[in-house]
Design a protein around this motif. Structure first.
Motif, PDB file in Angstrom:
ATOM      1  N   PHE A 266       0.834  -1.207   0.000  1.00  0.00           N
ATOM      2  CA  PHE A 266       0.000   0.000   0.000  1.00  0.00           C
ATOM      3  C   PHE A 266       0.872   1.262   0.000  1.00  0.00           C
ATOM      4  N   GLN A 267       1.961   1.261   0.784  1.00  0.00           N
ATOM      5  CA  GLN A 267       2.858   2.413   0.809  1.00  0.00           C
ATOM      6  C   GLN A 267       3.485   2.656  -0.566  1.00  0.00           C
TER       7      GLN A 267
ATOM      8  N   PHE B  17       8.397  -9.840  -0.967  1.00  0.00           N
ATOM      9  CA  PHE B  17       7.837  -8.618  -1.555  1.00  0.00           C
ATOM     10  C   PHE B  17       8.936  -7.739  -2.146  1.00  0.00           C
ATOM     11  N   VAL B  18      10.017  -7.533  -1.373  1.00  0.00           N
ATOM     12  CA  VAL B  18      11.117  -6.688  -1.844  1.00  0.00           C
ATOM     13  C   VAL B  18      11.770  -7.303  -3.084  1.00  0.00           C
ATOM     14  N   ALA B  19      11.990  -8.619  -3.052  1.00  0.00           N
ATOM     15  CA  ALA B  19      12.624  -9.299  -4.191  1.00  0.00           C
ATOM     16  C   ALA B  19      11.741  -9.253  -5.428  1.00  0.00           C
TER      17      ALA B  19
ATOM     18  N   THR C 210       9.249   2.039  -5.011  1.00  0.00           N
ATOM     19  CA  THR C 210       9.889   0.755  -4.719  1.00  0.00           C
ATOM     20  C   THR C 210      11.045   0.927  -3.746  1.00  0.00           C
ATOM     21  N   VAL C 211      11.848   1.982  -3.940  1.00  0.00           N
ATOM     22  CA  VAL C 211      12.979   2.234  -3.043  1.00  0.00           C
ATOM     23  C   VAL C 211      12.489   2.548  -1.630  1.00  0.00           C
ATOM     24  N   VAL C 212      11.469   3.389  -1.532  1.00  0.00           N
ATOM     25  CA  VAL C 212      10.907   3.726  -0.212  1.00  0.00           C
ATOM     26  C   VAL C 212      10.344   2.476   0.455  1.00  0.00           C
ATOM     27  N   ALA C 213       9.587   1.670  -0.325  1.00  0.00           N
ATOM     28  CA  ALA C 213       9.022   0.444   0.232  1.00  0.00           C
ATOM     29  C   ALA C 213      10.114  -0.526   0.659  1.00  0.00           C
TER      30      ALA C 213
ATOM     31  N   LEU D  77      11.619   0.780   3.931  1.00  0.00           N
ATOM     32  CA  LEU D  77      10.704   0.465   5.028  1.00  0.00           C
ATOM     33  C   LEU D  77      10.670  -1.037   5.287  1.00  0.00           C
ATOM     34  N   GLY D  78      10.756  -1.815   4.205  1.00  0.00           N
ATOM     35  CA  GLY D  78      10.783  -3.268   4.358  1.00  0.00           C
ATOM     36  C   GLY D  78      12.006  -3.725   5.126  1.00  0.00           C
ATOM     37  N   LEU D  79      13.148  -3.059   4.882  1.00  0.00           N
ATOM     38  CA  LEU D  79      14.369  -3.401   5.617  1.00  0.00           C
ATOM     39  C   LEU D  79      14.181  -3.142   7.109  1.00  0.00           C
ATOM     40  N   SER D  80      13.534  -2.019   7.428  1.00  0.00           N
ATOM     41  CA  SER D  80      13.273  -1.742   8.845  1.00  0.00           C
ATOM     42  C   SER D  80      12.320  -2.779   9.431  1.00  0.00           C
TER      43      SER D  80
END
Length: 304
Positions: free
Chosen positions: A36-37, A148-150, A261-264, A267-270
């Motif tokens: 969603f982000q 999701f990130v991959a 994608t970079v922002v997500a 945030l995904g890393l956090s």
């Protein structure tokens, strides 16, 4: 470790299954807010964005968040109740072992029993309540977020895996020493409380104070190991955040991905740091409770 988990399963199998199901549902929702982000950021950076579409994405995001929080609340409540039930069971069995103590067995002194019934049973029972569901939830969260990130940017997904792997290796290499210190501390504390429970306390005062110094020394070494490991893991996480921003920024400049994608991914890393930190702490907890379980099991066997 197998004996510890087998014992927990014997006394709580049905309730553990319910907790595992809840954990799987929570993990499955872990990456949904990131999606969603990503969509919201990409919508805002595109031309012709509508208020209706923005509100729709916002409503979907808050709905997923509330559902996840509700499931976590239920999971935490049921796990806590189960933990208290296991604490009650452990304490009952310890007292029964003392009452039914037979001839030829080493007696369980009052100080040892007091320590076992209070602190040791409390720690082991709390752990039992979430022994299965917590690792399922956190591992599932890692899988969900990394997938999701991959899927959005494979390079960033590989980088996320590369950040987690060295942390796991470091903990595996250092935990054996911490386990040894945990066992030493419990044994010294039991012996000390046995001395305190005797009638002639004044005659044993010097020895008791020496035991307190030993416990202090053991705890000091535990702090050194744990905090040093935490420092290294935090440094790896910090470097990982910078690496994701640099690599993601490189992809954006080259037109290979979008800002959302970079922002997500950032945030995904956090989001990955939370489960990773928890699983590391959980592994330490499992190791420490395995030591305590062996010691408590020894008391029950000796009291038979």
């Amino acid at each position: 470790m197998y004996q510890l988990y087998a014992a927990i399963w014997r006394v709580s199998a049905k309730r553990q299954i319910a907790l595992i199901i809840l954990a799987v549902l929570i993990a499955a929702l872990a990456a949904a807010p990131l999606k969603f982000q990503q969509d919201i950021i990409n919508l805002l950076s595109a031309s012709g964005a509508s208020h209706a579409e923005l509100l729709k994405l916002g409503a979907g995001m808050i709905a997923v968040i509330l559902l996840s929080l509700g499931l976590k609340w239920l999971n935490g409540y049921l796990a806590s109740l189960l933990g208290e039930d296991v604490i009650r069971t452990i304490r009952g069995r310890l007292v029964t072992a003392v009452v039914t103590e037979g001839a030829g067995h080493r007696p369980i002194y009052g100080g040892t029993l007091s320590t076992a019934v209070s602190a040791e049973a409390e720690d082991l029972g709390k752990f039992a309540g979430s022994a299965y569901s917590d690792p399922v939830m956190q591992v599932g969260t890692l899988i969900s977020v990394i997938a999701f990130v991959a899927a959005t940017q494979p390079g960033l997904g590989l980088l996320a895996v590369g950040i987690i792997a060295p942390q796991v290796i470091i903990v595996l290499l250092t935990q054996n020493e911490v386990n040894r210190l945990v066992g030493e501390r419990v044994r010294v504390l039991r012996a000390t409380t046995d001395k305190i429970a005797t009638d002639d306390l004044s005659a044993l005062q010097a020895g008791i104070l020496e035991d307190f110094d030993r416990i202090y020394g053991v705890r000091r070494r535990m702090f050194q190991w744990k905090l040093s490991t935490k420092f290294i893991l935090s440094a790896i996480n910090g470097a990982g955040t910078v690496a994701v921003l640099m690599l993601g920024g490189w992809f954006v400049i080259n037109g290979e991905t979008d800002v959302g994608t970079v922002v997500a991914a950032t945030l995904g890393l956090s989001r990955l740091q939370g489960p990773t930190t928890f699983l590391i702490a959980f592994y330490r907890q499992v190791s420490a409770n395995r030591v305590k379980y062996d010691l408590l099991r020894g008391l029950v066997v000796e009291g038979r």
